[in-house]
Design a protein around this motif. Structure first.
Motif, PDB file in Angstrom:
ATOM      1  N   PHE A  70     -39.245 -66.226  37.981  1.00 36.56           N
ATOM      2  CA  PHE A  70     -38.922 -66.977  36.215  1.00 36.56           C
ATOM      3  C   PHE A  70     -40.578 -66.204  35.758  1.00 36.56           C
ATOM      4  N   GLY A  71     -41.628 -66.010  35.845  1.00 36.56           N
ATOM      5  CA  GLY A  71     -42.296 -65.884  35.113  1.00 36.56           C
ATOM      6  C   GLY A  71     -42.759 -64.281  35.577  1.00 36.56           C
ATOM      7  N   LEU A  72     -42.873 -63.240  36.951  1.00 38.96           N
ATOM      8  CA  LEU A  72     -42.687 -62.027  37.000  1.00 38.96           C
ATOM      9  C   LEU A  72     -41.312 -61.530  36.185  1.00 38.96           C
ATOM     10  N   ILE A  73     -39.951 -62.382  36.147  1.00 42.78           N
ATOM     11  CA  ILE A  73     -39.230 -61.740  35.425  1.00 42.78           C
ATOM     12  C   ILE A  73     -39.437 -61.804  34.104  1.00 42.78           C
ATOM     13  N   LEU A  74     -40.237 -62.353  32.615  1.00 40.05           N
ATOM     14  CA  LEU A  74     -40.819 -62.251  31.888  1.00 40.05           C
ATOM     15  C   LEU A  74     -42.119 -60.918  31.212  1.00 40.05           C
ATOM     16  N   PHE A  75     -42.269 -61.013  32.568  1.00 36.44           N
ATOM     17  CA  PHE A  75     -43.368 -60.370  32.020  1.00 36.44           C
ATOM     18  C   PHE A  75     -42.980 -58.478  32.269  1.00 36.44           C
ATOM     19  N   VAL A  76     -42.033 -58.658  33.269  1.00 35.05           N
ATOM     20  CA  VAL A  76     -41.899 -57.253  33.246  1.00 35.05           C
ATOM     21  C   VAL A  76     -41.127 -57.377  31.950  1.00 35.05           C
ATOM     22  N   TYR A  77     -39.929 -57.845  31.849  1.00 38.11           N
ATOM     23  CA  TYR A  77     -39.200 -57.957  30.402  1.00 38.11           C
ATOM     24  C   TYR A  77     -39.412 -57.397  29.521  1.00 38.11           C
ATOM     25  N   LEU A 441     -48.967 -67.099  35.163  1.00 45.65           N
ATOM     26  CA  LEU A 441     -47.606 -68.273  35.929  1.00 45.65           C
ATOM     27  C   LEU A 441     -47.233 -67.260  36.977  1.00 45.65           C
ATOM     28  N   PHE A 442     -46.836 -65.596  37.045  1.00 44.90           N
ATOM     29  CA  PHE A 442     -46.576 -65.223  38.195  1.00 44.90           C
ATOM     30  C   PHE A 442     -48.500 -65.654  39.468  1.00 44.90           C
ATOM     31  N   LEU A 443     -49.226 -64.985  38.576  1.00 43.39           N
ATOM     32  CA  LEU A 443     -50.653 -65.262  39.785  1.00 43.39           C
ATOM     33  C   LEU A 443     -50.991 -66.465  39.986  1.00 43.39           C
ATOM     34  N   ALA A 444     -50.722 -67.757  39.556  1.00 47.46           N
ATOM     35  CA  ALA A 444     -51.101 -68.921  39.388  1.00 47.46           C
ATOM     36  C   ALA A 444     -50.184 -69.230  40.800  1.00 47.46           C
ATOM     37  N   ALA A 445     -49.107 -68.932  40.673  1.00 48.85           N
ATOM     38  CA  ALA A 445     -48.162 -69.092  41.737  1.00 48.85           C
ATOM     39  C   ALA A 445     -48.500 -68.667  42.953  1.00 48.85           C
ATOM     40  N   VAL A 446     -48.543 -67.456  43.143  1.00 52.17           N
ATOM     41  CA  VAL A 446     -48.990 -66.402  44.117  1.00 52.17           C
ATOM     42  C   VAL A 446     -50.674 -66.958  44.661  1.00 52.17           C
TER      43      VAL A 446
END
Length: 547
Positions: A70-77, A441-446
């Motif tokens: 979800f973090g990735l989606i928010l970022f690229v959108y 969110l994306f970086l923390a999860a990765v």
């Protein structure tokens, strides 16, 4: 006190959110540290997550997976919405050459990645993670991870670890490439900024003096076919010192000074047509004529073209330029106005005020976020991202995935939504908030997911990934940078912005902007960024497919 121990040792949604929050907080604090004026920024979040994972912190898997996707989606959108309104215009505004150079950097980077994989024996999927870190492209990492998961029905941490190993020197390598171009070609920044106009992109503000007998005595209306889409005349300073707003009935006389906005590629043609370029400060009083920039905040105007609004006829005001997403556009009749555009106009103060009332010019109307296009776009983006696309030579169809799908849809909605009366404008602060929350969110999860095996991997030969990443960073940037300066003779600041944009690297842009007050670097960055971002995501997926 057992509940505290259970909270930290038993995976749950609550503990997952807690560790994500701590990771993000610590990463953002460390991101403020600068060494030599350069900071890794929010990428520190990834390294803090890796550290926590290495220390044995266990996070509930489903929550971690959701946060990452979800973090990735928010970022690229959010990126797509930001660049969408000016995406296609960037190719028309003298940006084709810069985009070709940026695409060359992308393709060279892919070629170097494949060559290193073949030469070193490192599997191409791991090398893809190194590739995304070397070019500091986090969405590419996300796209590669998802493609790998789709093919193998399981995740791999090698992608994230390769990214983490290559990223720090990737940031430094990009800046080093910019400095190397400056050193090799002995660039003097004062020479690069001298004579620069105040405008950007395709629109150049200039003054022309009527000395061509062929146009003397003709009205602007009679010349409309010759200057259409090439020049917009705002004012005419007459030989007697008076100043009038240019209208179709305005007749050109010898010695008149035209204050105009001219298409950069048509500049020489317009100078030859009118007579000569005028560089002095003409005498004369402006009277009640004013120049102002008006914000488009009236929803009824959203999507209407300048021709449909008949601004010159109804208001006696000239629109000279339209400022959109960092790009300055010529005020052509077929140019659509979008919410958030800034329109530069010239006319009498009374008429300009009437036009401002019609266009809105009320900034508070832009403060309210438009939520519907965001979630509608995400919905459509996920659908588009799941469509299989077959390319000749690839064993499996390519999917744009959760990174590429929302990015493409956001660009299209941002550009074409106004045709359907859809208001897609978000303020810079709102867009930045959406984007930053997503990438954090994306970086923390990765990081939390990959941390358990990071140190072991690095000690068992992974330290060489740092060197491989540096090669992937430097070779394409140096080759294309030298071509751009040595052969194409592009100015240094534009090359620097193009290099930063082709690697989608904000720290590099911040460094370049600190070199000069010129906006050339920012314009070049904005021009190549959208296409580069799309290609970085797509090439990362292709590398996984051919691995």
């Amino acid at each position: 006190m057992d509940w505290i121990t259970n909270f930290y040792t038993t995976p749950s949604v609550g503990s997952a959110i807690l560790f994500l929050s701590i990771t993000i907080t610590m990463g953002l604090v460390l991101g403020r540290i600068k060494i030599g004026g350069v900071s890794l920024g929010i990428t520190w979040i990834l390294f803090v997550g890796i550290l926590f994972g290495h220390l044995g912190i266990v996070v509930e898997h489903n929550t971690l997976h959701f946060a990452k996707e979800f973090g990735l989606i928010l970022f690229v959108y959010a990126i797509g919405l930001q660049v969408g309104p000016g995406f296609f215009e960037s190719f028309k505004q003298g940006g084709l050459k810069l985009n070709i150079l940026a695409v060359s950097i992308v393709l060279l980077g892919v070629g170097v990645t494949v060559a290193l994989s073949m030469a070193t024996g490192v599997d191409l999927s791991t090398m893809t993670g190194i590739y995304t870190g070397a070019i500091t492209n986090t969405p590419g990492l996300g796209a590669a991870q998802q493609t790998y998961n789709d093919i193998h029905a399981t995740a791999t941490n090698n992608l994230a670890m390769g990214y983490a190993a290559a990223y720090p020197l990737g940031v430094i390598g990009i800046i080093f490439s910019i400095l190397l171009v400056c050193w090799v070609f002995r660039v003097k920044l004062d020479n690069e900024t001298s004579g620069e106009t105040a405008s950007t992109g395709d629109a150049i503000q200039m003054m022309l003096r009527v000395s061509n007998g062929e146009v003397e005595g003709k009205s602007l209306g009679q010349m409309s076919r010759m200057i259409a889409d090439k020049m917009v005349v705002a004012n005419i300073r007459h030989a007697d010192g008076s100043l009038t707003v240019a209208v179709g009935e305005s007749v050109l006389r010898k010695g008149d000074i035209l204050e105009a906005t001219v298409s950069a590629k048509e500049k020489q043609e317009m100078v030859a047509l009118i007579g000569e370029e005028y560089n002095g400060e003409p005498d004369g009083s402006r009277g009640d004529i004013v120049s102002r920039r008006i914000a488009v905040t009236n929803r009824k105007v959203n999507g209407l073209s300048l021709g449909q609004l008949h601004i010159r006829t109804l208001y006696g005001v000239n629109v000279t330029r339209v400022h959109r997403s960092g790009i300055e556009l010529m005020a052509k009749d077929n140019l659509q106005l979008l919410m958030g555009d800034r329109v530069s106009v010239v006319g009498s103060e009374e008429n300009v005020e009437k036009l401002a009332e019609m266009l809105g010019n009320k900034m508070k109307h832009l403060d309210h976020p438009n939520i519907v296009p965001i979630f509608l776009g995400i919905f459509l983006g996920i659908l588009v991202g799941s469509i299989p696309i077959r390319f000749p030579g690839l064993p499996m169809p390519v999917k744009l995935g959760l990174a590429g799908g929302p990015l493409i849809v956001a660009i299209l909605i941002g550009r074409f939504g106004p045709y359907y009366k859809m208001v897609t404008y978000t303020t810079t602060s709102a867009n930045l908030m959406l984007r930053e929350v997503g990438i954090c969110l994306f970086l923390a999860a990765v990081g939390l997911d990959a941390g358990g095996s990071f140190s072991e991997t690095i000690l068992n030969g992974g330290y060489m990934w740092v060197l491989y990443g540096l090669i992937i960073t430097l070779v394409p940037l140096i080759v294309v940078g030298f071509i751009a300066r040595g052969i194409l003779k592009i100015d240094y600041l534009t090359i620097s912005g193009m290099i930063a944009g082709s690697t989608t690297d904000p720290p590099a842009l911040a460094y370049v902007n600190g070199l000069s007050d010129s906006n050339k670097s920012s314009v070049a960055y904005a021009t190549v960024y959208p296409l580069t971002m799309f290609l970085r995501i797509l090439t990362a997926q292709i590398l996984i497919l051919i691995a």
